[in-house]
Motif scaffolding. Structure first.
Motif, short mmCIF file in Angstrom:
data_model
loop_
_atom_site.label_atom_id
_atom_site.label_comp_id
_atom_site.label_asym_id
_atom_site.label_seq_id
_atom_site.Cartn_x
_atom_site.Cartn_y
_atom_site.Cartn_z
N SER A 1 -0.57 3.38 5.95
CA SER A 1 -0.42 1.93 6.08
C SER A 1 1.05 1.55 5.89
CB SER A 1 -1.30 1.24 5.04
OG SER A 1 -1.30 -0.15 5.25
N ALA B 1 -2.49 -10.89 2.90
CA ALA B 1 -3.79 -10.37 3.32
C ALA B 1 -3.81 -8.86 3.47
CB ALA B 1 -4.21 -11.04 4.63
N MET B 2 -2.79 -8.33 4.12
CA MET B 2 -2.83 -6.92 4.51
C MET B 2 -3.01 -5.98 3.32
SD MET B 2 -2.40 -5.43 7.45
CE MET B 2 -3.17 -3.86 7.63
N THR B 3 -2.40 -6.31 2.20
CA THR B 3 -2.45 -5.42 1.06
C THR B 3 -3.66 -5.70 0.17
OG1 THR B 3 -0.91 -6.94 0.01
CG2 THR B 3 0.02 -4.94 0.96
N GLY B 4 -4.50 -6.65 0.58
CA GLY B 4 -5.71 -6.89 -0.20
C GLY B 4 -5.70 -8.21 -0.95
N LEU C 1 -1.13 -6.26 13.98
CA LEU C 1 -2.20 -5.71 14.81
C LEU C 1 -2.28 -6.42 16.17
CD1 LEU C 1 -4.91 -5.34 12.03
CD2 LEU C 1 -3.61 -3.50 13.11
N CYS D 1 -1.03 -8.27 8.54
CA CYS D 1 -2.20 -8.07 9.41
C CYS D 1 -1.86 -8.36 10.86
CB CYS D 1 -3.32 -9.03 9.02
SG CYS D 1 -4.08 -8.69 7.46
N THR E 1 0.85 -1.18 0.00
CA THR E 1 0.00 0.00 0.00
C THR E 1 0.89 1.24 0.00
OG1 THR E 1 -1.49 -1.28 1.36
CG2 THR E 1 -1.95 1.08 1.20
N PRO F 1 -7.90 -0.22 13.17
CA PRO F 1 -8.21 -1.52 12.57
C PRO F 1 -7.89 -2.63 13.58
CG PRO F 1 -6.16 -0.64 11.69
CD PRO F 1 -6.73 0.42 12.57
N GLN F 2 -8.43 -3.78 13.34
CA GLN F 2 -8.16 -4.91 14.23
C GLN F 2 -8.19 -6.22 13.46
OE1 GLN F 2 -11.33 -5.00 17.09
NE2 GLN F 2 -12.89 -4.70 15.54
#
Lengths: 531, 161
Positions: free
Chosen positions: A112, A443-446, A366, A363, A33, A335-336
């Motif tokens: 991000s 996951a984090m970037t989509g 977090l 992710c 991101t 976010p969580q």
């Protein structure tokens, strides 16, 4: 085909469309991101786009394509360029045979990211000509321009974008599609093989090219002067340009579209033409320091404006010389980890066992937040393994035994594998425990594919890296694969046992990301439908 | 100087359709022939955190971000997000919040974003048909009916105020 219709595009979509229209033969990158959508959109438009294990490899693959006469592009977020910095600094010496566009997406304000580094410093340090668009139309046009300059001077060209450019939608009128040259390879051993005797003249060639490009930038560069009142002149670049125009509509403005090498004489003339000249730039004082080094008298912004993004109100404050405390933008609900996310179970257990957890980028970072508070460090991609080993080496034995390195699957492939080799090569006396949180996606970037998913960017099946096999080859004593959501007590028992012995352990926690599973189903249906 | 720009801020939580709403707003203004800019911050939004998105349209739009205190409309999809975003509105700006849509009015509560767009549309001088065609462009066919109904409900609710 001439297509002159207006489109409403994000900066990322505009770069992708331009890549297609200018005939980029190969786009490579690593998700990050705010850069990720460029390659995804390029692929949707029919371009050849592929994710590499990390930015260094992506850079090298694209550079190789440009060693032939192809037009190539690599995309990454700002910190990705740190990973690719090694080839970057020497590729400006070797130059290219075709065109090479390096897209660096900076994240001022860290929407991000782990830092807010300003990659214009790389432009100067590596000697790479750098363009900075102010909206989607310019992102589109400058992608074309980057190709043109790259082919003309046989040099990589950087397109430096920021979060607000990448993720803002503005109107774009595309051009007709270009016909790229046929792809061929020509030997150029003195130009491409950077042994010192070749690199010395190559460095001089680079500086000579940059001097020519500076001249070009003075005379024909993508810099824009808006005439206004003489009392206030603003020198600016990137998205700050449109903010500044709104904050001070009466001012004269010089907008710099190519921020390296800078058109110093143009800048000097502008500064001399106004009574007061203020530099408005997001991030570090790159322009202001460059101008002052040339003896051009300009005002900069106060130090408090180095941090975070600029906007219209902040620029009004800069111009008014206001440095009183700003109203902090409300960040809202943080976010969580999703409800039902498989990572949650792992951090519940690590927290319960009072582990010292070296973490990584994804992710799962977090997990530092409540209710888990089960992460003790996060520095950069792959750092969990090395930092965990360092702690193990120096801590007293009972504390060393509490250290666990936790890394995601995509992050491991990116730069955790060399950490695993280090684990094998310099094992701490107490051994070490590495946990791979394998949710089968980035996951984090989509939700991007990577070499551990067995699917390419376009979802085609391909080779698949098995982390457990890697650990076995490296001679790890224990290789465990489990799904703690199915047996949380069993997982806790396993971690306890592995922490207690002096061996090297890899635990692969394998359960698909909830969001990823949904996407996988959709992609599966789509690919079945097309057959 | 360009004529007045209209500033709309959308706010809510990740997963509520904040970005979809701002996409529909920006594309509607785009189809109406105006200059448009839309801004948003991605990244962690998938994880249920606060999300905002700005849409600006008019004859000529400069910055893509709505300056704090200059929003003409603030559309909030989650009641708890109202308070800390209220300061984005200009004096006399219009707040459009979930309570505007009565209990049980929506066939599918997920279409709240489109319902609030319907409410917003009542304040803006853009043809209703342009709005509805953009709503359809942005959603799968099976969701068209429920969202067209939601849009109409929101539009009626705003006109009734």
């Amino acid at each position: 085909m001439v297509d002159t219709k207006r489109m409403l595009l994000s900066g990322n979509e505009a770069v992708a469309l331009a890549a297609r229209d200018v005939g980029i033969a190969l786009g490579t990158g690593y998700p990050g991101t705010p850069s990720t959508e460029i390659l995804e959109e390029f692929a949707k438009l029919g371009g050849q786009a592929q994710w590499a294990p990390n930015e260094k490899v992506a850079y090298e693959v694209a550079l190789g394509a440009a060693f032939a006469t192809a037009r190539a592009m690599v995309t990454m977020k700002h910190v990705g360029l740190n990973v690719a910095a090694d080839p970057l600094f020497t590729s400006t010496y070797t130059g290219v045979g075709g065109a090479f566009v390096v897209v660096s997406a900076d994240d001022p304000g860290m929407a991000s990211s782990q830092n807010e580094q300003d990659n214009r410093h790389y432009a100067r340090a590596a000697g790479i000509p750098t363009l900075e668009p102010s909206d989607s139309q310019e992102a589109y046009d400058m992608t074309f321009l980057a190709v043109e300059l790259s082919e003309r001077w046989r040099i990589p060209v950087m397109l430096r974008v920021t979060t607000r450019i990448c993720h803002s939608r503005t109107i774009v009128t595309p051009r007709s599609r270009a016909e790229p040259p046929p792809v061929a390879f020509q030997h150029d051993r003195p130009g491409r093989v950077m042994i010192p005797s070749n690199a010395r003249p190559a460095h001089r060639r680079l500086r000579a090219k940059l001097a020519e490009i500076k001249e070009w930038n003075e005379n024909e560069g993508p810099n824009r002067r808006v005439d206004g009142e003489k009392s206030l002149g603003i020198i600016t670049s990137g998205v700050s340009f449109v903010h500044a125009r709104e904050a001070a509509p009466e001012a004269s403005v010089l907008k710099i579209g190519m921020c390296y090498p800078l058109p110093m004489e143009t800048l000097r003339r502008f500064a001399q033409s106004v009574d007061r000249c203020v530099v408005i730039e997001e991030g570090d004082p790159y322009l202001v320091e460059s101008l002052r080094a040339e003896g051009i008298k300009v005002e900069g912004k106060a130090e408090c404006f180095r941090f975070n993004e600029l906007n219209v109100n902040r620029i009004r404050r800069i111009l008014a010389g206001e440095t009183t405390e700003e109203i902090k933008p409300f960040r809202g609900k943080p976010p969580q980890l999703c409800q039902g996310c498989p990572h949650r179970t792992v951090f519940e257990v690590l927290g319960k066992l009072d582990c010292i957890v070296t973490g990584d980028i994804g992710c799962y970072t977090l997990a530092v937040l409540p209710p888990f508070e089960a992460m003790d460090s996060c520095v950069c991609m792959g750092a969990s393994v090395g930092t965990g080993l360092g702690l193990r080496h120096v801590l007293p034995e009972d504390e060393a035994r509490r250290v666990v390195s936790v890394i995601g699957d995509s992050t491991l492939v990116h730069s955790g594998i060399t950490g695993m080799v280090e684990m094998m090569y310099n094992p701490p006396a107490t051994g070490h425990v590495l946990i791979i949180l394998d949710n089968g996606t980035t996951a984090m970037t989509g939700l991007q594919e990577h070499p551990g998913t067995g699917r390419r960017l376009n979802y085609e099946p391909t080779g698949k890296l098995a982390y457990e096999d890697l650990a076995r080859i490296l001679g790890f004593k224990h290789v465990d694969i489990c799904d703690p959501t199915k047996d949380i007590e069993g997982f806790e028992r396993l971690v306890r046992e592995r922490l207690a012995d002096d061996e090297l352990t890899l635990i692969v926690v394998r359960r698909p990301c909830l969001l990823g599973a949904r996407k996988a189903k959709k992609m599966q249906l789509a690919s079945e439908g097309s057959e | 100087m360009a004529s007045k720009v209209t500033n709309v801020v959308f706010a809510g939580l990740g997963g509520q359709g904040v970005l979809k709403a701002s996409d529909i707003m920006s594309e509607t203004a785009f189809k109406a022939g105006l200059d448009v800019k839309k801004s948003e911050v991605h990244g962690m939004s998938q994880r249920g955190g606060s999300v905002t998105s700005d849409v600006r349209f008019g004859q000529e739009v400069l910055s893509p971000m709505v300056p704090a205190g200059e929003a003409d409309y603030l559309v909030v999809l989650e009641a708890v997000e109202v308070d800390h975003n209220r300061g984005l509105l200009r004096e006399g700006g219009v707040l459009i919040e979930p309570s505007l849509i009565g209990e049980g009015v929506l066939r599918n509560p997920k279409s709240l974003n489109v319902a609030l767009l319907g409410a917003l549309s009542a304040h803006l001088d853009i043809d209703e048909e342009v709005w509805l065609s953009t709503v359809r462009d942005n959603l799968p066919v099976k969701l068209h009916d429920v969202n067209v109904q939601a849009f109409a409900a929101g539009r009626a609710a705003a006109k009734a105020v």
